[in-house]
Design an enzyme around this catalytic site. Structure first.
Site, short mmCIF file in Angstrom:
data_model
loop_
_atom_site.label_atom_id
_atom_site.label_comp_id
_atom_site.label_asym_id
_atom_site.label_seq_id
_atom_site.Cartn_x
_atom_site.Cartn_y
_atom_site.Cartn_z
N GLU A 1 0.84 -1.21 0.00
CA GLU A 1 0.00 0.00 0.00
C GLU A 1 0.87 1.26 0.00
O GLU A 1 0.56 2.24 -0.67
CB GLU A 1 -0.95 -0.01 1.21
CG GLU A 1 -2.05 -1.07 1.06
CD GLU A 1 -3.22 -0.85 2.01
OE1 GLU A 1 -2.99 -0.52 3.18
OE2 GLU A 1 -4.38 -1.01 1.56
N ASP B 1 -4.00 -5.84 18.12
CA ASP B 1 -2.70 -6.42 17.76
C ASP B 1 -1.95 -7.03 18.94
O ASP B 1 -0.97 -7.75 18.75
CB ASP B 1 -1.81 -5.35 17.10
CG ASP B 1 -2.26 -5.02 15.68
OD1 ASP B 1 -3.28 -5.58 15.23
OD2 ASP B 1 -1.60 -4.19 15.03
N ALA C 1 -7.21 -4.51 11.66
CA ALA C 1 -8.18 -3.59 12.23
C ALA C 1 -9.56 -4.25 12.27
O ALA C 1 -10.33 -4.07 13.21
CB ALA C 1 -8.23 -2.31 11.40
P1 FAD Z 1 -3.81 0.57 17.15
O1 FAD Z 1 -4.87 0.91 16.18
O2 FAD Z 1 -2.40 0.60 16.68
O3 FAD Z 1 -3.96 1.52 18.42
C1 FAD Z 1 -3.13 1.47 19.53
C2 FAD Z 1 -3.39 2.70 20.36
O4 FAD Z 1 -2.64 2.61 21.56
C3 FAD Z 1 -2.95 4.00 19.68
O5 FAD Z 1 -3.92 4.99 19.88
C4 FAD Z 1 -1.65 4.36 20.39
O6 FAD Z 1 -1.40 5.77 20.44
C5 FAD Z 1 -1.94 3.82 21.79
N1 FAD Z 1 -0.74 3.50 22.55
C6 FAD Z 1 0.31 2.75 22.15
N2 FAD Z 1 1.21 2.65 23.14
C7 FAD Z 1 0.71 3.35 24.17
C8 FAD Z 1 1.18 3.62 25.48
N3 FAD Z 1 2.35 3.13 25.94
N4 FAD Z 1 0.41 4.38 26.29
C9 FAD Z 1 -0.76 4.90 25.88
N5 FAD Z 1 -1.26 4.66 24.65
C10 FAD Z 1 -0.54 3.91 23.80
N6 FAD Z 1 -6.04 -3.75 8.96
C11 FAD Z 1 -7.20 -4.00 8.30
O7 FAD Z 1 -8.04 -4.77 8.81
N7 FAD Z 1 -7.50 -3.41 7.11
C12 FAD Z 1 -6.66 -2.53 6.51
O8 FAD Z 1 -6.95 -2.00 5.44
C13 FAD Z 1 -5.42 -2.24 7.17
N8 FAD Z 1 -4.58 -1.35 6.63
C14 FAD Z 1 -3.41 -1.03 7.31
C15 FAD Z 1 -2.57 -0.08 6.73
C16 FAD Z 1 -1.39 0.25 7.37
C17 FAD Z 1 -0.49 1.29 6.74
C18 FAD Z 1 -1.05 -0.36 8.62
C19 FAD Z 1 0.23 0.03 9.33
C20 FAD Z 1 -1.89 -1.30 9.18
C21 FAD Z 1 -3.08 -1.65 8.53
N9 FAD Z 1 -3.97 -2.59 9.07
C22 FAD Z 1 -5.15 -2.89 8.42
C23 FAD Z 1 -3.68 -3.22 10.39
C24 FAD Z 1 -4.42 -2.44 11.49
O9 FAD Z 1 -4.17 -1.07 11.36
C25 FAD Z 1 -4.06 -2.91 12.90
O10 FAD Z 1 -4.29 -4.29 12.98
C26 FAD Z 1 -4.91 -2.15 13.92
O11 FAD Z 1 -4.56 -0.79 13.93
C27 FAD Z 1 -4.76 -2.75 15.31
O12 FAD Z 1 -5.60 -2.06 16.20
P2 FAD Z 1 -5.22 -1.92 17.73
O13 FAD Z 1 -6.42 -1.35 18.40
O14 FAD Z 1 -4.65 -3.17 18.25
O15 FAD Z 1 -4.01 -0.88 17.77
P1 NAD Z 2 3.10 -8.73 7.15
O1 NAD Z 2 3.67 -9.62 8.19
O2 NAD Z 2 1.76 -9.02 6.65
O3 NAD Z 2 4.09 -8.66 5.90
C1 NAD Z 2 5.45 -8.45 6.07
C2 NAD Z 2 6.23 -8.94 4.85
O4 NAD Z 2 7.61 -8.67 5.07
C3 NAD Z 2 6.08 -10.43 4.62
O5 NAD Z 2 5.74 -10.64 3.28
C4 NAD Z 2 7.46 -10.97 4.97
O6 NAD Z 2 7.82 -12.10 4.19
C5 NAD Z 2 8.36 -9.78 4.63
N1 NAD Z 2 9.65 -9.82 5.33
C6 NAD Z 2 9.92 -10.27 6.58
N2 NAD Z 2 11.24 -10.17 6.84
C7 NAD Z 2 11.82 -9.62 5.76
C8 NAD Z 2 13.15 -9.26 5.42
N3 NAD Z 2 14.16 -9.47 6.28
N4 NAD Z 2 13.39 -8.72 4.22
C9 NAD Z 2 12.38 -8.50 3.34
N5 NAD Z 2 11.10 -8.84 3.60
C10 NAD Z 2 10.82 -9.38 4.79
O7 NAD Z 2 3.20 -7.26 7.77
P2 NAD Z 2 2.48 -5.90 7.35
O8 NAD Z 2 2.37 -5.78 5.88
O9 NAD Z 2 3.16 -4.85 8.11
O10 NAD Z 2 1.03 -6.08 7.93
C11 NAD Z 2 0.81 -6.19 9.35
C12 NAD Z 2 -0.62 -6.61 9.59
O11 NAD Z 2 -1.50 -5.57 9.16
C13 NAD Z 2 -1.01 -7.85 8.80
O12 NAD Z 2 -1.87 -8.61 9.56
C14 NAD Z 2 -1.74 -7.29 7.60
O13 NAD Z 2 -2.72 -8.18 7.09
C15 NAD Z 2 -2.38 -6.05 8.18
N6 NAD Z 2 -2.57 -5.05 7.11
C16 NAD Z 2 -3.68 -5.17 6.36
C17 NAD Z 2 -3.87 -4.27 5.32
C18 NAD Z 2 -5.10 -4.40 4.47
O14 NAD Z 2 -5.93 -5.27 4.76
N7 NAD Z 2 -5.28 -3.57 3.46
C19 NAD Z 2 -2.93 -3.27 5.06
C20 NAD Z 2 -1.79 -3.21 5.85
C21 NAD Z 2 -1.61 -4.12 6.88
#
Ligand code: FAD
Ligand code: NAD
Length: 396
Positions: A170, A297, A313
């Site tokens: 992404e 997470d 998420a």
């Molecule tokens: P988070 O959403 O990370 O929230 C954690 C919260 O805890 C935050 O508000 C943070 O500030 C707070 N926090 C952390 N440490 C502390 C501390 N020590 N004290 C107080 N507060 C703290 N998943 C999908 O299902 N669909 C998607 O399309 C998707 N796209 C993604 C795109 C990207 C770029 C990334 C990085 C992830 C994506 N994910 C997606 C994965 C998803 O975002 C995570 O699985 C999700 O955010 C987890 O939710 P959470 O509530 O566990 O934590």
């Molecule tokens: P991921 O674990 O899904 O992918 C990480 C990738 O990095 C893997 O393909 C792995 O083989 C590779 N990798 C690991 N070690 C490496 C190395 N040394 N060198 C090169 N490549 C290496 O992690 P993510 O993409 O950060 O996603 C984290 C979580 O968030 C996942 O559960 C994912 O499904 C979710 N997520 C979902 C979306 C979505 O649904 N649109 C978007 C972003 C993240």
């Protein structure tokens, strides 16, 4: 009997949805609900690749908590959790404040998984918070500015994305969209800009549908991304990355998107973890503690085949909602319901108007997938902040 204290750590998807459910279900006098979060806003993590690349503002991905939480029903504490003492039923904040609880919800999200690879912590960026993505965006712009003053340094225009999982893919889509804009702004020849996406596994998006993976790689390759598949990054230095095949890529910008682990506070607080995640029971309880629940997470749950669900998420939201219901039930002496995830599919963006998705057994490509992703974003915003928030935030 005194009013039970529910303490929720983290206002991410899991913690926020638990809070919203509780504020809806419980009356003022039934429980004392406290939410602790580092910031006074919730961020939409699933959008963070956009502000990281600079195709959207960081502000766009923030929602102020007082806009969505009833602060008369929930005590909000802006603070950073330092440690949890489950035996004492207390949580210590970095400020030194100690909060006690009867029921604890841990929703502190994740941290980048570095697998012990040398140099990553020191030299790589990761897409993990509003502040982190602001830094990535600024750094990318700075690299263009620096190149204009040192035109022999093409490494300033080389960008490395570690990992071709969903985050890496992404981000590549957004960065590829941003580059033409930056080239125009800084008068840079686009042919000099290189974006490498480096993946350890034999394929991008391991485990995802091969036809969708090929489509994603085709789209991104046409946008200028160079994939190096089956080549793990083995070291990161201040000058770039070293790959397991001996190749070195010189770059001042390495974005590490190669996986996550649960927040280290959980492990440091003595909970049993696997990659930082607590293996919870069917009610999302941490082993050994009837009153400690883990969502998002930080929680590890398994499917019927015994394989862990990936941290998403989607699951965090469902866990939060289920836990909100269950905590309300507990407080009222009613029976809790086990958590059963209802997976709705996967949708990923490949930059503006492009995406891939799998919804049920249906594969989605291109603008259809991108549109479905917007619809799913809209649904989430509506859930947390009603129609007003949805209309304000969704960009069509
Ligand atoms: P988070 O959403 O990370 O929230 C954690 C919260 O805890 C935050 O508000 C943070 O500030 C707070 N926090 C952390 N440490 C502390 C501390 N020590 N004290 C107080 N507060 C703290 N998943 C999908 O299902 N669909 C998607 O399309 C998707 N796209 C993604 C795109 C990207 C770029 C990334 C990085 C992830 C994506 N994910 C997606 C994965 C998803 O975002 C995570 O699985 C999700 O955010 C987890 O939710 P959470 O509530 O566990 O934590
Ligand atoms: P991921 O674990 O899904 O992918 C990480 C990738 O990095 C893997 O393909 C792995 O083989 C590779 N990798 C690991 N070690 C490496 C190395 N040394 N060198 C090169 N490549 C290496 O992690 P993510 O993409 O950060 O996603 C984290 C979580 O968030 C996942 O559960 C994912 O499904 C979710 N997520 C979902 C979306 C979505 O649904 N649109 C978007 C972003 C993240």
């Amino acid at each position: 009997m005194s009013t039970p204290k529910i303490l929720i750590l983290g206002a991410g998807y899991g913690g926020l949805l638990t809070t919203l459910k509780l504020q809806k279900k419980l009356n003022y006098n039934e429980a004392e609900i406290t939410l602790v979060n580092k910031h006074n806003y919730h961020y939409i993590t699933t959008w963070l690749h956009e502000p990281a690349a600079g195709t959207a503002s960081a502000d766009h991905a923030r929602v102020n908590l007082d806009q969505i939480i009833d602060m008369n029903k929930v005590n909000f504490v802006k603070g950073t959790v330092q440690s949890i003492q489950p035996e004492e039923q207390t949580v210590t904040l970095e400020s030194g404040e100690v909060l006690s609880y009867d029921y604890l919800v841990i929703g502190l999200g994740s941290e980048p998984e570095t697998f012990g690879i040398q140099g990553l912590k020191e030299h790589a960026f990761s897409i993990r918070s509003i502040n982190a993505v602001r830094q990535i965006r600024e750094h990318i712009e700075y690299m263009f500015a620096k190149y204009k003053n040192e035109p022999e340094r093409t490494d300033y225009l080389t960008f490395v994305v570690g990992g071709a999982g969903f985050t890496g893919i992404e981000f590549c889509g957004e960065l590829a969209d941003r580059v033409p804009e930056l080239c125009q702004e800084f008068d840079v020849d686009p042919d000099l800009v290189k974006i490498y996406c480096i993946e350890a596994a034999p394929t991008a998006l391991p485990g995802f549908d091969p036809e969708l993976v090929n489509y994603a790689m085709d789209v991104l390759s046409r946008k200028g991304i160079e994939f190096k598949i089956g080549t793990p990054i083995k070291e990161c230095t201040e000058n770039g990355v070293l790959l397991a095949n001996g190749e070195e890529i010189k770059s001042k910008t390495v974005v590490w998107a190669a996986g996550v682990r649960g927040n280290s506070i959980v492990e440091k607080s003595g909970f049993e973890v696997m990659r930082g995640r607590v293996k919870v029971d069917e009610y999302l309880r941490a082993p050994g503690y009837e009153n400690v629940f883990v969502v998002g997470d930080c929680a590890l749950i398994f499917n019927a085949e015994g394989r862990p669900y990936p941290p998403t998420a989607q699951i965090a939201v469902q866990e939060g909602e289920c836990l909100g219901d269950n905590l309300a039930a507990l407080i009222r002496g009613e029976v809790m319901q086990p958590f059963v995830p209802a997976l709705q599919g996967t949708l990923a963006s490949l930059g503006k108007g492009e995406g891939i998705g799998m919804v049920g057994s249906k594969k989605l490509f291109g603008s259809t997938a991108a549109l479905m992703k917007k619809a799913s974003d809209l649904r989430y915003l509506w859930k947390i902040g009603g129609v007003g928030l949805a209309m304000k935030k969704v960009r069509l």
